[in-house]
Design a protein around this motif. Sequence first.
Motif, PDB file in Angstrom:
ATOM      1  N   PHE A 192     -33.896 -32.713 -11.415  1.00  0.00           N
ATOM      2  CA  PHE A 192     -32.872 -33.404 -12.215  1.00  0.00           C
ATOM      3  C   PHE A 192     -33.577 -34.268 -13.245  1.00  0.00           C
ATOM      4  O   PHE A 192     -34.314 -35.180 -12.891  1.00  0.00           O
ATOM      5  CB  PHE A 192     -31.995 -34.280 -11.317  1.00  0.00           C
ATOM      6  CG  PHE A 192     -31.136 -33.494 -10.370  1.00  0.00           C
ATOM      7  CD1 PHE A 192     -29.837 -33.156 -10.685  1.00  0.00           C
ATOM      8  CD2 PHE A 192     -31.644 -33.098  -9.126  1.00  0.00           C
ATOM      9  CE1 PHE A 192     -29.039 -32.430  -9.811  1.00  0.00           C
ATOM     10  CE2 PHE A 192     -30.851 -32.378  -8.238  1.00  0.00           C
ATOM     11  CZ  PHE A 192     -29.544 -32.038  -8.582  1.00  0.00           C
ATOM     12  N   ASP A 193     -33.357 -33.985 -14.526  1.00  0.00           N
ATOM     13  CA  ASP A 193     -34.061 -34.720 -15.577  1.00  0.00           C
ATOM     14  C   ASP A 193     -33.111 -35.692 -16.280  1.00  0.00           C
ATOM     15  O   ASP A 193     -32.442 -35.326 -17.243  1.00  0.00           O
ATOM     16  CB  ASP A 193     -34.671 -33.722 -16.575  1.00  0.00           C
ATOM     17  CG  ASP A 193     -35.595 -34.396 -17.575  1.00  0.00           C
ATOM     18  OD1 ASP A 193     -35.858 -35.605 -17.400  1.00  0.00           O
ATOM     19  OD2 ASP A 193     -36.043 -33.725 -18.523  1.00  0.00           O
ATOM     20  N   GLU A 194     -33.078 -36.924 -15.790  1.00  0.00           N
ATOM     21  CA  GLU A 194     -32.216 -37.968 -16.368  1.00  0.00           C
ATOM     22  C   GLU A 194     -30.802 -37.462 -16.620  1.00  0.00           C
ATOM     23  O   GLU A 194     -30.263 -37.606 -17.719  1.00  0.00           O
ATOM     24  CB  GLU A 194     -32.809 -38.484 -17.680  1.00  0.00           C
ATOM     25  CG  GLU A 194     -34.183 -39.076 -17.484  1.00  0.00           C
ATOM     26  CD  GLU A 194     -34.671 -39.855 -18.691  1.00  0.00           C
ATOM     27  OE1 GLU A 194     -33.819 -40.370 -19.437  1.00  0.00           O
ATOM     28  OE2 GLU A 194     -35.884 -39.964 -18.872  1.00  0.00           O
ATOM     29  N   VAL A 195     -30.214 -36.906 -15.597  1.00  0.00           N
ATOM     30  CA  VAL A 195     -28.959 -36.178 -15.803  1.00  0.00           C
ATOM     31  C   VAL A 195     -27.761 -37.079 -16.090  1.00  0.00           C
ATOM     32  O   VAL A 195     -26.712 -36.587 -16.512  1.00  0.00           O
ATOM     33  CB  VAL A 195     -28.628 -35.275 -14.592  1.00  0.00           C
ATOM     34  CG1 VAL A 195     -29.690 -34.205 -14.431  1.00  0.00           C
ATOM     35  CG2 VAL A 195     -28.483 -36.082 -13.320  1.00  0.00           C
ATOM     36  N   THR A 196     -27.902 -38.379 -15.878  1.00  0.00           N
ATOM     37  CA  THR A 196     -26.753 -39.254 -16.162  1.00  0.00           C
ATOM     38  C   THR A 196     -26.981 -40.136 -17.384  1.00  0.00           C
ATOM     39  O   THR A 196     -26.132 -40.943 -17.729  1.00  0.00           O
ATOM     40  CB  THR A 196     -26.439 -40.166 -14.949  1.00  0.00           C
ATOM     41  OG1 THR A 196     -27.608 -40.932 -14.648  1.00  0.00           O
ATOM     42  CG2 THR A 196     -26.039 -39.346 -13.735  1.00  0.00           C
ATOM     43  N   SER A 197     -28.102 -39.934 -18.057  1.00  0.00           N
ATOM     44  CA  SER A 197     -28.440 -40.856 -19.158  1.00  0.00           C
ATOM     45  C   SER A 197     -27.475 -40.773 -20.331  1.00  0.00           C
ATOM     46  O   SER A 197     -27.377 -41.696 -21.117  1.00  0.00           O
ATOM     47  CB  SER A 197     -29.859 -40.581 -19.665  1.00  0.00           C
ATOM     48  OG  SER A 197     -30.769 -40.800 -18.619  1.00  0.00           O
ATOM     49  N   ALA A 198     -26.787 -39.641 -20.471  1.00  0.00           N
ATOM     50  CA  ALA A 198     -25.875 -39.504 -21.614  1.00  0.00           C
ATOM     51  C   ALA A 198     -24.439 -39.864 -21.234  1.00  0.00           C
ATOM     52  O   ALA A 198     -23.529 -39.650 -22.023  1.00  0.00           O
ATOM     53  CB  ALA A 198     -25.936 -38.079 -22.152  1.00  0.00           C
ATOM     54  N   LEU A 199     -24.242 -40.382 -20.017  1.00  0.00           N
ATOM     55  CA  LEU A 199     -22.868 -40.583 -19.532  1.00  0.00           C
ATOM     56  C   LEU A 199     -22.529 -42.064 -19.376  1.00  0.00           C
ATOM     57  O   LEU A 199     -23.407 -42.881 -19.102  1.00  0.00           O
ATOM     58  CB  LEU A 199     -22.712 -39.892 -18.168  1.00  0.00           C
ATOM     59  CG  LEU A 199     -22.985 -38.379 -18.150  1.00  0.00           C
ATOM     60  CD1 LEU A 199     -23.002 -37.861 -16.726  1.00  0.00           C
ATOM     61  CD2 LEU A 199     -21.943 -37.645 -18.974  1.00  0.00           C
ATOM     62  N   ASP A 200     -21.254 -42.380 -19.531  1.00  0.00           N
ATOM     63  CA  ASP A 200     -20.829 -43.760 -19.296  1.00  0.00           C
ATOM     64  C   ASP A 200     -20.783 -44.012 -17.778  1.00  0.00           C
ATOM     65  O   ASP A 200     -20.847 -43.070 -16.986  1.00  0.00           O
ATOM     66  CB  ASP A 200     -19.498 -44.044 -19.998  1.00  0.00           C
ATOM     67  CG  ASP A 200     -18.326 -43.312 -19.371  1.00  0.00           C
ATOM     68  OD1 ASP A 200     -18.311 -43.124 -18.140  1.00  0.00           O
ATOM     69  OD2 ASP A 200     -17.416 -42.908 -20.119  1.00  0.00           O
ATOM     70  N   PRO A 201     -20.695 -45.277 -17.361  1.00  0.00           N
ATOM     71  CA  PRO A 201     -20.815 -45.587 -15.931  1.00  0.00           C
ATOM     72  C   PRO A 201     -19.806 -44.838 -15.052  1.00  0.00           C
ATOM     73  O   PRO A 201     -20.158 -44.383 -13.955  1.00  0.00           O
ATOM     74  CB  PRO A 201     -20.558 -47.095 -15.879  1.00  0.00           C
ATOM     75  CG  PRO A 201     -20.928 -47.588 -17.224  1.00  0.00           C
ATOM     76  CD  PRO A 201     -20.600 -46.489 -18.184  1.00  0.00           C
TER      77      PRO A 201
END
Lengths: 242, 227
Positions: free
Chosen positions: A163-172
């Motif tokens: 998993f490569d920073e899979v939530t970095s583009a998402l809001d909380p």
Amino acid sequence: MSAAVSLRDVHKRFGEVEVLKGVSFDVAPGEVVAVIGRSGSGKSTALRCVNRLETIQSGEIEVHGRRVDDPALDLRALRRDVGMVFQSYNLFPHLTVAENITLAPRRVRKTPQSEARHIAVEALARVGLSDKIDAYPEQLSGGQQQRVAIARSLAMQPKVMLFDEVTSALDPHLTGEVLKVMEALARGGMTMLVVTHEMAFARRVADRVIFMHTGKVWETGAGEMLAHPQTPELREFLANGL
Amino acid sequence: MRYKFDFGALVEHWPEFLSGALTTLQMTAFAVVFGLVIGILCAIGRRSASPFLQWLCGFYVETIRNTPYLIQIFFIFFGLSSIGIKLPIFVAAVLTLVINVGAYTAEIVRAGMDTIHPGQIEAAQALGLSQPQIYWDVILRPALERVYPALTSQFVLMMLASSITSQISAEELTAVANNIQSFTFRAFETYIVVAFLYLLLAVILKLAFYGFGQIIFPRRRRLGTAL
């Protein structure tokens, strides 16, 4: 028991810049390892070396006994065993959710169409998106797209997931729904190597945390280590709110 | 100056107009199919790692796009015949159209391929797809969907430009019209009819491409949005 993933003294350069300066660590089967660190610390590069999206200059990488750095490696066989989820989802925009999920099984494993549909149904159930099977990516929220990307990887029944920073583009809020899926995967016994900025996730879900700094493994330990950093670099990294 | 229109003289020539229009359509169909194949191969060649292929495809595309179509026709028809290669007129006309539209198609397809984000390709690699599978499923299909409007308008333009092949006496619509007006001395009327027929062919072609697009791009059909 041999490691699922093992890196030994891995060196990686982009031109003049050495990004990995002798990185070594193991991931045991069923283990969840979180890799944290600043941007530019080499954590994503280390991850991308595991399925050979990047080639290394020296050192050894093994995935379930297969030498990744061997030039004669059957690359596609390796990649069948190693799933990867990206920061920018990378769903194929011209294909429906079902087609996104079944593309690799159909093309790589030669799964017949009818059976492939069944695989899509199962994979989507695991990420809680059964009702989106015939939608197109653009009709989904970022969080939903990322969950489909996870389902797409799962459909190949990988032994290891990256998993490569899979939530970095998402809001909380959307981050939460993706992390929940990942947590369920972890509980199900999937071997996971997770590059992340989500400290709470690393602490709660990961069996082990690796802190990378300037291209090296700087500190490693159980999730607890985040509460008691040993090195000033990790302390500073955590104090900066990341 | 008063001119009396007389379309009556043309009525008896309708089978010739029809046959000319059909020849134009036939040439267009061949040129679209083979031009597309050449265009795709060339677009892939220009993106390949081989400098020779890059150069070869670049040379072809730039040469064709920067010389007049009429010269290309003369070059192939008269040029080749002077070194002993005699092509039937229809074959020569279609060949020039294929070579010409192939170069324009290559640039359009390449532009489409360049819009595919590298992350898409990485995702496909990470899934274990082979290079040809990636090219087909992840690069070419969305690229073609994206440039489909540009591609089809290029094909319509080519159909119109095929009138230039009348210069080597290909029996297409314009050549037929030239003949008819020389028998009837009704040049004005003849070219009005021909212009109308070209317009009709263009509309038919556009509708056909639209329908075909609806079939091969289900996403566009369902969402109605550009990719």
